[in-house]
Design an enzyme around this catalytic site. Sequence first.
Site, mmCIF file in Angstrom:
data_model
loop_
_atom_site.group_PDB
_atom_site.id
_atom_site.type_symbol
_atom_site.label_atom_id
_atom_site.label_comp_id
_atom_site.label_asym_id
_atom_site.label_seq_id
_atom_site.Cartn_x
_atom_site.Cartn_y
_atom_site.Cartn_z
ATOM 1 N N ASP A 180 0.609 -0.851 -1.687
ATOM 2 C CA ASP A 180 0.594 -0.984 -0.482
ATOM 3 C C ASP A 180 0.660 0.153 -0.319
ATOM 4 O O ASP A 180 1.643 0.220 0.435
ATOM 5 C CB ASP A 180 1.049 -2.288 0.078
ATOM 6 C CG ASP A 180 0.001 -1.818 2.370
ATOM 7 O OD1 ASP A 180 0.015 -0.958 2.260
ATOM 8 O OD2 ASP A 180 -0.741 -2.525 2.269
ATOM 9 N N HIS A 181 0.340 1.444 -0.181
ATOM 10 C CA HIS A 181 1.358 2.670 -0.084
ATOM 11 C C HIS A 181 1.587 2.874 1.599
ATOM 12 O O HIS A 181 2.869 3.503 1.953
ATOM 13 C CB HIS A 181 0.167 3.936 -0.300
ATOM 14 C CG HIS A 181 -0.379 4.290 1.277
ATOM 15 N ND1 HIS A 181 -2.227 3.769 1.335
ATOM 16 C CD2 HIS A 181 -0.514 5.034 2.117
ATOM 17 C CE1 HIS A 181 -2.220 4.478 2.106
ATOM 18 N NE2 HIS A 181 -1.687 5.014 2.789
ATOM 19 N N HIS A 243 -2.648 -2.819 4.835
ATOM 20 C CA HIS A 243 -1.674 -2.249 5.664
ATOM 21 C C HIS A 243 -1.494 -2.780 6.621
ATOM 22 O O HIS A 243 -0.176 -2.768 7.248
ATOM 23 C CB HIS A 243 -2.889 -0.250 5.933
ATOM 24 C CG HIS A 243 -3.332 0.017 4.660
ATOM 25 N ND1 HIS A 243 -2.236 -0.175 3.054
ATOM 26 C CD2 HIS A 243 -4.315 1.283 4.059
ATOM 27 C CE1 HIS A 243 -2.819 0.313 2.807
ATOM 28 N NE2 HIS A 243 -3.944 0.955 3.061
HETATM 29 O O1 LIG Z 1 -5.791 2.659 1.543
HETATM 30 C C1 LIG Z 1 -6.741 3.371 2.429
HETATM 31 O O2 LIG Z 1 -5.709 4.166 4.067
HETATM 32 C C2 LIG Z 1 -6.498 5.724 3.633
HETATM 33 C C3 LIG Z 1 -5.368 5.398 5.328
HETATM 34 O O3 LIG Z 1 -3.800 6.107 4.188
HETATM 35 P P1 LIG Z 1 -3.277 7.051 5.644
HETATM 36 O O4 LIG Z 1 -2.050 6.929 4.486
HETATM 37 O O5 LIG Z 1 -3.437 8.835 5.533
HETATM 38 O O6 LIG Z 1 -2.781 6.452 6.946
HETATM 39 C C4 LIG Z 1 -7.281 5.640 4.642
HETATM 40 O O7 LIG Z 1 -7.782 6.566 4.817
HETATM 41 C C5 LIG Z 1 -8.278 4.662 3.622
HETATM 42 O O8 LIG Z 1 -10.014 4.374 3.389
HETATM 43 C C6 LIG Z 1 -7.691 3.584 2.514
HETATM 44 O O9 LIG Z 1 -8.270 3.242 1.925
#
Ligand SMILES: O=C1O[C@H](COP(=O)(O)O)[C@@H](O)[C@H](O)[C@H]1O
Length: 497
Positions: A180-181, A243
Amino acid sequence: MNYTEKPTALIMIFGATGDLAKRKLFPSLYRLYKRGKLSDRYAIIGVARRELTNDAFQKSVKTSIQAAIKDCDDLDSFVSHFYYHSHDVTDSSSYLSLKTMANDLDQHYQLDGNRIFYLAMAPEFFGTIAEHLKSDGLTEVSGFKRLVIEKPFGHDLESAKELNNQLRQAFSEDEVYRIDHYLGKEMVQNIEVIRFANAIFEPLWNNRYISNIQITSSEVLGVEERGRYYETSGALRDMVQNHMLQMVALLAMEPPIRLNTEEIRAEKVKVFRAMNMLEGEAVKENFVRGQYGRGTVDGVDVPAYREEQMVNPESNTETFVAGKLSIDTFRWKGVPFYIRTGKKMAAKSTKIVIQFKDIPMNLYYQTEKTLNPNLLVIHIQPEEGITLYLNAQKAGENVETTPVKLNFANSGIDGNTPEAYERLLYDCMRGDATNFTHWDEVSLSWSFVDKISEVWENTKAENFPNYEAGSMGPRKADELLEKDGFFWWPVDHLKYK
Ligand SMILES: O=C1O[C@H](COP(=O)(O)O)[C@@H](O)[C@H](O)[C@H]1O
Ligand SMILES: NC(=O)C1=CN([C@@H]2O[C@H](COP(=O)(O)OP(=O)(O)OC[C@H]3O[C@@H](n4cnc5c(N)ncnc54)[C@H](OP(=O)(O)O)[C@@H]3O)[C@@H](O)[C@H]2O)C=CC1
């Protein structure tokens, strides 16, 4: 657990010609290398279907690093450890030659039999790859073996369970690293430090002093080329299940007895268990969905979601979600956690606002004027830091108060904080799974989200599209807070009105 500072491993990236590998994984590995966090004993095998020589692969890795990072040097030496294996992951016959290549590199670089399998591919392949890794002997190693798996982890609880069972045939739970980045982001990791390393916050961190918590993750981008995936996902599965709920868990969890993976996860799991499950009418009262129509973003006219590539012109998919969560614990009963996330909104911003309750008696204004509430704002992105909003006496005025801000801007290493993927790759190499999601967290968050999607899938959203691209979402999302006497603190500047 191996906490060696400069870990040694063979990393196999499945999907090595794809977007994620190029934009995130290769630049992150390079940054680790430049920061001296990789030992010389590393090798990377890129796997994808197209035919490429090792040379051509190394060139494409170099190009993607140069596109992501200004002024990179030492690239030739870094990419000389990259190898390519052309292979359709559904074709059983190719795994044996992949195994031979892996064993040879293991010997050549003395990798101690440590292997990381990174699945940067469409999720329908996750189970098949894991099964082959085991049946074709790629997991028979003398060192550690770890499986890094990208999102989405299933489409709902049932499919997530099925996937988990497939993976567990080849890897044990503590060998599975579910990415989960957001958990790799600097300021998300900082939530625990802010809470548990400051005597001034923890005593106030409960329903006696906090009136509500707001988490916003807004995006300016739309679905871009991902319409096909997004149509089956929507904002609820794409952002909330993972997230957003992970940030809720970090904000709401009890202090762990130790800062290790097991104890932190155990506390997060308790939050998921205490989350009030919404069903039927309660979903309609507490959750709002939205879909963007045409609008203007940064001065440019943009199409509606239903006009995007690979999107059904009558799509019922939500590109925006706002919701009110309740956590039924002694600490949190009565404190709403509001979340909102969406695409094509006015600003790219992820912020957490902790709004404290008003003091019991206002000594400073005897009129209709009210004191501004104290806020703690955690800026996750694009800026990183924290702001504490207090009231102070206006200079030169007689007991006239004015809001003041105490700001901390996180400037990282050389003004450059490590990328989320860089941290997570490094954690995985060191065997630290704290910032990866455990199956218990995944299954509980799907149980919560499934109840909402059940209601939404059974009732067509009559009013879609219901927010203009370039706005902060549908009016109903504001009403969600207004009926509790609150409003969304504006994410763009977060100033007092
Ligand atoms: O996991 C995801 O995250 C991105 C948003 O990530 P961020 O680090 O730019 O806030 C999102 O655009 C994408 O749809 C989703 O799969
Ligand atoms: N891109 C991003 O920013 C993010 C992506 N993710 C997740 O990461 C994963 C990968 O996404 P992304 O990189 O965007 O996807 P891409 O479509 O860009 O890349 C897919 C990769 O898989 C390879 N591939 C496809 N089919 C096969 C096959 N049968 N056998 C072997 N290789 C195959 C492709 O190469 P070839 O065609 O040569 O076979 C390509 O390298 C997904 O799970 C996604 O949800 C998660 C967060 C963000």
